[in-house]
Design a protein around this motif. Structure first.
Motif, PDB file in Angstrom:
ATOM      1  N   GLN A   1      22.359  12.651 -39.124  1.00  0.00           N
ATOM      2  CA  GLN A   1      22.132  14.089 -39.212  1.00  0.00           C
ATOM      3  C   GLN A   1      22.356  14.498 -40.668  1.00  0.00           C
ATOM      4  OE1 GLN A   1      25.095  15.107 -36.243  1.00  0.00           O
ATOM      5  NE2 GLN A   1      23.466  15.873 -34.918  1.00  0.00           N
ATOM      6  N   ILE A   2      21.354  15.200 -41.228  1.00  0.00           N
ATOM      7  CA  ILE A   2      21.399  15.602 -42.633  1.00  0.00           C
ATOM      8  C   ILE A   2      21.211  17.114 -42.687  1.00  0.00           C
ATOM      9  CG2 ILE A   2      20.382  15.256 -44.906  1.00  0.00           C
ATOM     10  CD1 ILE A   2      19.013  12.725 -43.651  1.00  0.00           C
ATOM     11  N   GLU A   3      22.183  17.828 -43.253  1.00  0.00           N
ATOM     12  CA  GLU A   3      22.106  19.282 -43.305  1.00  0.00           C
ATOM     13  C   GLU A   3      22.396  19.788 -44.710  1.00  0.00           C
ATOM     14  OE1 GLU A   3      24.397  23.267 -41.661  1.00  0.00           O
ATOM     15  OE2 GLU A   3      24.961  21.302 -40.868  1.00  0.00           O
ATOM     16  N   GLY A   4      21.461  20.575 -45.237  1.00  0.00           N
ATOM     17  CA  GLY A   4      21.636  21.222 -46.534  1.00  0.00           C
ATOM     18  C   GLY A   4      20.745  22.443 -46.591  1.00  0.00           C
ATOM     19  N   SER A   5      21.297  23.623 -46.807  1.00  0.00           N
ATOM     20  CA  SER A   5      20.491  24.840 -46.749  1.00  0.00           C
ATOM     21  C   SER A   5      19.495  24.960 -47.893  1.00  0.00           C
ATOM     22  CB  SER A   5      21.394  26.074 -46.697  1.00  0.00           C
ATOM     23  OG  SER A   5      22.201  26.138 -47.848  1.00  0.00           O
ATOM     24  N   THR A   6      19.808  24.403 -49.056  1.00  0.00           N
ATOM     25  CA  THR A   6      18.864  24.424 -50.176  1.00  0.00           C
ATOM     26  C   THR A   6      17.850  23.302 -50.022  1.00  0.00           C
ATOM     27  OG1 THR A   6      20.631  25.252 -51.603  1.00  0.00           O
ATOM     28  CG2 THR A   6      18.633  24.408 -52.688  1.00  0.00           C
ATOM     29  N   ARG A   7      18.357  22.076 -49.848  1.00  0.00           N
ATOM     30  CA  ARG A   7      17.538  20.884 -49.615  1.00  0.00           C
ATOM     31  C   ARG A   7      18.323  19.937 -48.732  1.00  0.00           C
ATOM     32  NH1 ARG A   7      17.897  21.156 -54.799  1.00  0.00           N
ATOM     33  NH2 ARG A   7      16.316  22.250 -55.923  1.00  0.00           N
ATOM     34  N   THR A   8      17.637  19.260 -47.843  1.00  0.00           N
ATOM     35  CA  THR A   8      18.321  18.211 -47.090  1.00  0.00           C
ATOM     36  C   THR A   8      18.542  17.017 -47.996  1.00  0.00           C
ATOM     37  OG1 THR A   8      16.163  17.533 -46.245  1.00  0.00           O
ATOM     38  CG2 THR A   8      17.554  18.866 -44.781  1.00  0.00           C
ATOM     39  N   VAL A   9      17.474  16.633 -48.727  1.00  0.00           N
ATOM     40  CA  VAL A   9      17.509  15.463 -49.607  1.00  0.00           C
ATOM     41  C   VAL A   9      16.780  15.799 -50.902  1.00  0.00           C
ATOM     42  CG1 VAL A   9      16.790  13.048 -49.877  1.00  0.00           C
ATOM     43  CG2 VAL A   9      17.498  13.892 -47.633  1.00  0.00           C
ATOM     44  N   TYR A  10      17.323  15.326 -52.022  1.00  0.00           N
ATOM     45  CA  TYR A  10      16.671  15.478 -53.325  1.00  0.00           C
ATOM     46  C   TYR A  10      16.705  14.127 -54.031  1.00  0.00           C
ATOM     47  CZ  TYR A  10      15.923  16.676 -58.200  1.00  0.00           C
ATOM     48  OH  TYR A  10      15.441  16.718 -59.480  1.00  0.00           O
ATOM     49  N   GLY A  11      15.582  13.732 -54.618  1.00  0.00           N
ATOM     50  CA  GLY A  11      15.543  12.478 -55.363  1.00  0.00           C
ATOM     51  C   GLY A  11      14.705  12.601 -56.617  1.00  0.00           C
ATOM     52  N   GLU A  12      15.208  12.080 -57.715  1.00  0.00           N
ATOM     53  CA  GLU A  12      14.472  12.072 -58.980  1.00  0.00           C
ATOM     54  C   GLU A  12      13.694  10.766 -59.129  1.00  0.00           C
ATOM     55  OE1 GLU A  12      17.251  12.856 -62.152  1.00  0.00           O
ATOM     56  OE2 GLU A  12      17.268  14.989 -61.683  1.00  0.00           O
ATOM     57  N   SER A  13      12.999  10.637 -60.236  1.00  0.00           N
ATOM     58  CA  SER A  13      12.255   9.415 -60.537  1.00  0.00           C
ATOM     59  C   SER A  13      13.155   8.205 -60.408  1.00  0.00           C
ATOM     60  CB  SER A  13      11.702   9.459 -61.968  1.00  0.00           C
ATOM     61  OG  SER A  13      10.733  10.456 -62.078  1.00  0.00           O
ATOM     62  N   GLY A  14      12.591   7.130 -59.886  1.00  0.00           N
ATOM     63  CA  GLY A  14      13.354   5.909 -59.730  1.00  0.00           C
ATOM     64  C   GLY A  14      13.947   5.743 -58.344  1.00  0.00           C
ATOM     65  N   PHE A  15      13.949   6.815 -57.536  1.00  0.00           N
ATOM     66  CA  PHE A  15      14.507   6.716 -56.195  1.00  0.00           C
ATOM     67  C   PHE A  15      13.415   6.536 -55.150  1.00  0.00           C
ATOM     68  CE2 PHE A  15      18.288   8.222 -58.227  1.00  0.00           C
ATOM     69  CZ  PHE A  15      19.289   7.598 -57.516  1.00  0.00           C
ATOM     70  N   ARG A  16      13.591   5.537 -54.325  1.00  0.00           N
ATOM     71  CA  ARG A  16      12.704   5.248 -53.194  1.00  0.00           C
ATOM     72  C   ARG A  16      13.515   5.565 -51.938  1.00  0.00           C
ATOM     73  NH1 ARG A  16      11.391  -0.174 -50.612  1.00  0.00           N
ATOM     74  NH2 ARG A  16       9.492   0.292 -49.482  1.00  0.00           N
ATOM     75  N   ILE A  17      13.242   6.734 -51.335  1.00  0.00           N
ATOM     76  CA  ILE A  17      14.033   7.236 -50.216  1.00  0.00           C
ATOM     77  C   ILE A  17      13.252   7.057 -48.920  1.00  0.00           C
ATOM     78  CG2 ILE A  17      15.224   9.251 -49.278  1.00  0.00           C
ATOM     79  CD1 ILE A  17      15.190  10.331 -52.263  1.00  0.00           C
ATOM     80  N   ARG A  18      13.909   6.472 -47.903  1.00  0.00           N
ATOM     81  CA  ARG A  18      13.309   6.246 -46.590  1.00  0.00           C
ATOM     82  C   ARG A  18      14.270   6.793 -45.538  1.00  0.00           C
ATOM     83  NH1 ARG A  18       9.965   5.722 -49.762  1.00  0.00           N
ATOM     84  NH2 ARG A  18       8.667   3.940 -50.216  1.00  0.00           N
ATOM     85  N   ILE A  19      13.757   7.691 -44.660  1.00  0.00           N
ATOM     86  CA  ILE A  19      14.587   8.309 -43.624  1.00  0.00           C
ATOM     87  C   ILE A  19      13.919   8.089 -42.274  1.00  0.00           C
ATOM     88  CG2 ILE A  19      15.608  10.463 -42.796  1.00  0.00           C
ATOM     89  CD1 ILE A  19      15.376  11.463 -45.751  1.00  0.00           C
ATOM     90  N   GLY A  20      14.655   7.556 -41.306  1.00  0.00           N
ATOM     91  CA  GLY A  20      14.084   7.300 -39.992  1.00  0.00           C
ATOM     92  C   GLY A  20      15.004   7.712 -38.860  1.00  0.00           C
ATOM     93  N   GLY A  21      14.403   8.241 -37.787  1.00  0.00           N
ATOM     94  CA  GLY A  21      15.147   8.571 -36.586  1.00  0.00           C
ATOM     95  C   GLY A  21      16.305   9.510 -36.812  1.00  0.00           C
ATOM     96  N   SER A  22      16.124  10.515 -37.673  1.00  0.00           N
ATOM     97  CA  SER A  22      17.234  11.384 -38.069  1.00  0.00           C
ATOM     98  C   SER A  22      16.872  12.856 -37.912  1.00  0.00           C
ATOM     99  CB  SER A  22      17.607  11.118 -39.525  1.00  0.00           C
ATOM    100  OG  SER A  22      18.062   9.792 -39.692  1.00  0.00           O
TER     101      SER A  22
END
Length: 125
Positions: free
Chosen positions: A71-92
Motif C-alpha cells: 500500500q502506497i499513500e502520498g497526497s502529492t505523489r504516490t511515487v516519484y522517480g528521476e532519471s536513472g530509476f526503473r520503477i516497477r509496481i505490481g499488485g499494490s
C-alpha cells in the motif's frame, strides 16, 4: 526511511513506514540506491509535499525499485522517480496523488487506487 548511495539493494518486507509534517514527507527516500518493497505499507501525510516513495539519483547510472503487494499513500505523489530509476509496481494499492517519473521509467501492473479502481497497466493511477 533513507537509503543512500548503497551498493546493496534495500529489502523492505512486511513493514510499515510513515512520515508526516514539515515541508516534505517521504516514507522511503532512495538517493542513488535500489530498493525492493514487499507486502508493506508506506505513507506520507501532513506536510506541504507528501510523496510516499521518492527516488533521486545520477542520470548516468541505473537503479531498480520494485514494489509488490503493498500500500502506497502520498497526497502529492504516490511515487516519484528521476532519471536513472526503473520503477516497477505490481499488485499494490496507490492512494492519493499520481505517480511520476521524470526521465526514468515507471510501470504498474495490476494496481488499484484509493477508490478500488483497478488498472492492468502499464500506466499507474
Amino acid at each position: 526511511m533513507g537509503n543512500a548511495n548503497s551498493g546493496y539493494t534495500l529489502l523492505l518486507a512486511n513493514s510499515v513506514l510513515s512520515a508526516s509534517g514539515s515541508t516534505s514527507a517521504n516514507a522511503l527516500r532512495n538517493i542513488m540506491a535500489e530498493a525492493t518493497v514487499n507486502s508493506s505499507s508506506l505513507a506520507a501525510t501532513g506536510a506541504t509535499e507528501n510523496t510516499a516513495i521518492y527516488n533521486v539519483g545520477n542520470v548516468t547510472l541505473q537503479y531498480n525499485v520494485l514494489v509488490n503487494n503493498s500500500q502506497i499513500e502520498g497526497s502529492t505523489r504516490t511515487v516519484y522517480g528521476e532519471s536513472g530509476f526503473r520503477i516497477r509496481i505490481g499488485g499494490s494499492q496507490m492512494s492519493g496523488g499520481p505517480a511520476l517519473s521524470v526521465g526514468g521509467s515507471l510501470v504498474c501492473a495490476g494496481v488499484y487506487d484509493e477508490n478500488y479502481v483497478f488498472s492492468t497497466g502499464p500506466g499507474c493511477p
